[in-house]
Motif scaffolding. Sequence first.
Motif, mmCIF file in Angstrom:
data_model
loop_
_atom_site.group_PDB
_atom_site.id
_atom_site.type_symbol
_atom_site.label_atom_id
_atom_site.label_comp_id
_atom_site.label_asym_id
_atom_site.label_seq_id
_atom_site.Cartn_x
_atom_site.Cartn_y
_atom_site.Cartn_z
ATOM 1 N N LEU A 117 0.842 -1.195 0.000
ATOM 2 C CA LEU A 117 0.000 0.000 0.000
ATOM 3 C C LEU A 117 0.874 1.240 0.000
ATOM 4 C CD1 LEU A 117 -2.965 -0.681 2.449
ATOM 5 C CD2 LEU A 117 -3.176 0.384 0.203
ATOM 6 N N TRP A 118 0.427 2.259 -0.701
ATOM 7 C CA TRP A 118 1.151 3.514 -0.782
ATOM 8 C C TRP A 118 0.934 4.334 0.478
ATOM 9 C CZ3 TRP A 118 4.810 5.424 -3.893
ATOM 10 C CH2 TRP A 118 5.036 6.809 -3.929
ATOM 11 N N ASN A 119 2.032 4.806 1.044
ATOM 12 C CA ASN A 119 1.983 5.705 2.183
ATOM 13 C C ASN A 119 2.047 7.132 1.641
ATOM 14 O OD1 ASN A 119 2.897 7.452 4.367
ATOM 15 N ND2 ASN A 119 3.312 5.593 5.544
ATOM 16 N N PHE A 120 0.942 7.871 1.766
ATOM 17 C CA PHE A 120 0.869 9.214 1.186
ATOM 18 C C PHE A 120 1.727 10.220 1.948
ATOM 19 C CE2 PHE A 120 -2.980 7.262 -0.516
ATOM 20 C CZ PHE A 120 -2.969 7.704 -1.832
ATOM 21 N N GLU A 121 2.148 9.894 3.163
ATOM 22 C CA GLU A 121 2.970 10.824 3.938
ATOM 23 C C GLU A 121 4.439 10.766 3.533
ATOM 24 O OE1 GLU A 121 2.390 10.243 8.092
ATOM 25 O OE2 GLU A 121 0.347 11.059 8.094
ATOM 26 N N ASP A 122 4.973 9.562 3.372
ATOM 27 C CA ASP A 122 6.396 9.473 3.011
ATOM 28 C C ASP A 122 6.628 8.998 1.581
ATOM 29 O OD1 ASP A 122 5.945 6.729 3.073
ATOM 30 O OD2 ASP A 122 6.882 6.447 5.025
ATOM 31 N N SER A 123 5.537 8.869 0.804
ATOM 32 C CA SER A 123 5.628 8.522 -0.624
ATOM 33 C C SER A 123 6.417 7.236 -0.878
ATOM 34 C CB SER A 123 6.252 9.683 -1.412
ATOM 35 O OG SER A 123 5.463 10.847 -1.305
ATOM 36 N N THR A 124 6.080 6.212 -0.127
ATOM 37 C CA THR A 124 6.701 4.903 -0.322
ATOM 38 C C THR A 124 5.623 3.824 -0.198
ATOM 39 O OG1 THR A 124 7.188 4.675 2.046
ATOM 40 C CG2 THR A 124 8.929 5.611 0.636
ATOM 41 N N PHE A 125 5.893 2.673 -0.805
ATOM 42 C CA PHE A 125 5.013 1.528 -0.647
ATOM 43 C C PHE A 125 5.404 0.762 0.610
ATOM 44 C CE2 PHE A 125 4.035 2.022 -5.221
ATOM 45 C CZ PHE A 125 2.653 1.875 -5.153
ATOM 46 N N ARG A 126 4.398 0.281 1.331
ATOM 47 C CA ARG A 126 4.619 -0.529 2.518
ATOM 48 C C ARG A 126 3.929 -1.884 2.339
ATOM 49 N NH1 ARG A 126 6.056 2.700 6.969
ATOM 50 N NH2 ARG A 126 7.257 4.483 6.154
ATOM 51 N N LYS A 127 4.615 -2.933 2.657
ATOM 52 C CA LYS A 127 4.081 -4.282 2.510
ATOM 53 C C LYS A 127 2.840 -4.460 3.377
ATOM 54 C CE LYS A 127 5.544 -9.161 2.733
ATOM 55 N NZ LYS A 127 5.381 -9.497 1.334
ATOM 56 N N VAL A 128 1.818 -5.102 2.827
ATOM 57 C CA VAL A 128 0.564 -5.325 3.537
ATOM 58 C C VAL A 128 0.634 -6.674 4.239
ATOM 59 C CG1 VAL A 128 -1.928 -5.659 3.299
ATOM 60 C CG2 VAL A 128 -0.768 -3.922 1.922
ATOM 61 N N GLU A 129 0.465 -6.642 5.552
ATOM 62 C CA GLU A 129 0.468 -7.860 6.349
ATOM 63 C C GLU A 129 -0.581 -7.744 7.445
ATOM 64 O OE1 GLU A 129 4.978 -9.532 6.354
ATOM 65 O OE2 GLU A 129 4.683 -7.655 7.464
ATOM 66 N N GLY A 130 -1.164 -8.861 7.831
ATOM 67 C CA GLY A 130 -2.093 -8.883 8.946
ATOM 68 C C GLY A 130 -3.353 -8.066 8.711
ATOM 69 N N GLU A 131 -4.008 -7.690 9.808
ATOM 70 C CA GLU A 131 -5.271 -6.959 9.758
ATOM 71 C C GLU A 131 -5.146 -5.618 10.457
ATOM 72 O OE1 GLU A 131 -9.560 -7.377 11.970
ATOM 73 O OE2 GLU A 131 -8.941 -9.114 10.760
ATOM 74 N N GLU A 132 -5.598 -4.560 9.790
ATOM 75 C CA GLU A 132 -5.636 -3.230 10.385
ATOM 76 C C GLU A 132 -6.984 -2.590 10.089
ATOM 77 O OE1 GLU A 132 -2.409 -0.703 9.296
ATOM 78 O OE2 GLU A 132 -0.863 -2.212 9.710
ATOM 79 N N THR A 133 -7.613 -2.055 11.108
ATOM 80 C CA THR A 133 -8.889 -1.376 10.929
ATOM 81 C C THR A 133 -8.875 -0.052 11.677
ATOM 82 O OG1 THR A 133 -9.934 -2.372 12.875
ATOM 83 C CG2 THR A 133 -10.098 -3.591 10.800
ATOM 84 N N CYS A 134 -9.649 0.887 11.175
ATOM 85 C CA CYS A 134 -9.826 2.172 11.859
ATOM 86 C C CYS A 134 -11.226 2.675 11.564
ATOM 87 C CB CYS A 134 -8.777 3.182 11.391
ATOM 88 S SG CYS A 134 -8.924 4.789 12.229
#
Length: 389
Positions: A117-134
């Motif tokens: 997933l793209w991180n719009f704050e630091d302009s990098t892709f981060r690997k998607v793992e596990g579950e995250e909800t908000c």
Amino acid sequence: MGEHVLPVLLITANVGSVFENRDGLEEHWIRETLGTITRLKPKFVALHFQESGGKDSGEESLKNVKDFTRIFLGQSQVKDKFDKVRAWFDQDYHRQEQYTALGCVYLVSKSLDDVSLWNFEDSTFRKVEGEETCVGCLTDVPFVEKEKFPLDFFPKFKWSRKGFMRTRWKINKCVFDLLNIHLFHDASNLISIEMTPSMYSKNRKRALDHVLDRLLESSTPLVPHMIFGDFNFRLDNKRVVESLCAGLPQQHIRKEGETTPSKIIYRDRKKAEKVFLTLEPRIFKFHDQSIFRNHNGKRFSKYNREFDVFKDRLFEFDISFFPSYPFSENVKETTIYGDSRCPSWCDRIFLSHSSRAIIDQKKGSPAVVYDMIGKTSLHGRSQAYIFIF
């Protein structure tokens, strides 16, 4: 999709009715949706929600969305097949200048490992793992870009929860954006029939132009994008009424002291007691609504023109389902349209022309299904989906 065949399922649903009618509707909606996922066996699922929590905002709607998220993600059909999950719901109703009530749920198969997933704050892709909800305020979620339409986009309306949110994905080296969107509705049927295109149609065009322009102006590079949500695109109501009621006697009813009608009634030529169509600001009552369902509403496709002005920028697969709005919110009326608006194709899925290039073409044309969930059993608002294999 991309170098590898990747079954993708995109679903959009206005879920306001799901949260308002809790007499088994939520459970029914979950069952229908998960049944579709189980039947199609996608590796990547994207669900975009509008009016999450219901049409009213507050602590109760916040709790309802939290409960819904927990119940939906806890289903065995999700747990057994998907080990990477992201769920974000904008429920920060205290900040009216930012609140959209949009929500997104993304499910990634256990068999997919190269997903970021793209991180719009630091302009990098981060690997998607596990579950995250908000569920609540999404300000601290760097993987979501969200915007409510500016106040000047609501010239004669309340500053309602309309806007868009974006995520950027990289799966097997294929990069694409997914945008959830909710555009403006028709506030009055009587105003919608005054001209072609209607003032509401013009405002929706302005808003979607704004979203597409934002993609071009963004600090991140433009990539293939898929936009799916409640566009509130309506039929050309002026032309529809002219077609349905050509030559019929009209009765204009005005309130005392007003020059414009508050109700228009079209009657049979020979039997004055027979009403063909009743129009009020929030009433569109036709004597035989089945004509909007016959042959998947094909008779009215020529009045489904709002998307035409975007064809140079976006693409839509052929619509093979009858209008998705407005189904009755009475849980005892399974597939009956309500009498509030002219039936229309509001829930849609559009793709940038560049996104078509990432749909796998190795074996000829891809197997694509563009359809509607709950055509025979869902109450309230059915949902549109597209399945790309």
